[in-house]
Design a protein around this motif. Structure first.
Motif, short mmCIF file in Angstrom:
data_model
loop_
_atom_site.label_atom_id
_atom_site.label_comp_id
_atom_site.label_asym_id
_atom_site.label_seq_id
_atom_site.Cartn_x
_atom_site.Cartn_y
_atom_site.Cartn_z
N ARG A 166 0.81 -1.22 0.00
CA ARG A 166 0.00 0.00 0.00
C ARG A 166 0.84 1.27 0.00
N ASP A 167 2.16 1.16 0.18
CA ASP A 167 2.97 2.36 0.41
C ASP A 167 2.88 3.39 -0.71
N LYS A 168 2.67 2.96 -1.93
CA LYS A 168 2.54 3.90 -3.05
C LYS A 168 1.15 3.84 -3.66
N SER A 219 -2.15 4.85 -1.93
CA SER A 219 -2.99 5.31 -0.81
C SER A 219 -4.48 5.11 -1.07
N ASN A 227 0.26 -3.09 4.45
CA ASN A 227 0.20 -1.65 4.71
C ASN A 227 1.26 -1.24 5.73
N PRO A 228 2.37 -0.60 5.33
CA PRO A 228 2.66 -0.10 3.98
C PRO A 228 3.32 -1.14 3.07
N LYS A 260 7.08 5.17 10.08
CA LYS A 260 6.49 5.09 8.74
C LYS A 260 7.40 4.30 7.81
#
Length: 197
Positions: free
Chosen positions: A72-74, A76, A106-107, A139
């Motif tokens: 999911r990091d890129k 959103s 996620n992420p 993060k």
């Protein structure tokens, strides 16, 4: 049971097999393919078409099931996971059943390891009081794991990730709902747990 795993790259290739072994409670044999190389093999662009292409690859290789994991990091908006679920649904509506477990990290997959500090300490042979940051306080779980890995003990990062993943206990992952690990584990059990060995 042989499973084709489709995910990002070497870190996921080292991490996902032992996690799936633990989730299913039995060892699996693995073939791995990275998302990035699928278009070189003839897949159309986009995660939905790549998933369907991978199902064809899995069938032709004679594997029992498919595991597909995205980060999911890129992403959103969560489009990757949506595209995978839509493609799996379309495959089933067309009457083609094939076990397909989906995961959205996620992420990214490293957070599934960091969420079990006991596994991190055991896998890296750290003292029981070694600090492992809570995933809510970072993060960048990948960077946090890399800081804990001692290059002289693990010349290859993949070896360290594999060692941690082999120690993960899903019951100790306090944030599994937030990271996507709980949903991934549920999907693996639903899709793969009853397949013949």
């Amino acid at each position: 049971m042989k499973v084709l795993i489709v995910a990002d790259g070497p870190r996921d290739e080292a991490t996902l097999p032992p996690l799936i072994d633990t989730i299913l409670g039995r060892p699996i044999e693995v073939a791995f393919q990275s998302w990035g190389r699928l278009h070189l093999m003839g897949s159309k662009r986009g995660y939905g078409p790549k998933l369907l292409f991978s199902v064809g690859q899995a069938r032709s290789r004679g594997v029992t099931g498919l595991v597909a994991v995205v980060d999911r990091d890129k992403d959103s908006a969560g489009l990757r996971g949506h595209d995978l679920r839509t493609a799996r649904d379309a495959e089933r509506q067309a009457g083609r059943s094939f076990p397909i477990a989906l995961g959205v990290a996620n992420p990214h997959v490293d957070v599934w390891l960091l969420d079990d500090p006991v596994a991190v300490r055991q896998g890296l042979d750290l003292p029981s009081d070694a600090e492992v940051i809570n995933i809510r306080r970072t993060k960048a779980p990948k960077d946090e794991l890399d800081k804990l890995i001692k290059p002289n003990e693990f010349p290859e990062i993949a070896d360290a990730l594999n060692a941690i993943a082999a120690q993960v206990d899903p019951k100790r992952c306090a944030h599994a709902n937030k990271t996507g690990f709980a949903s991934f584990a549920d999907d693996c059990r639903r899709e793969l747990a009853n397949l013949p060995e």
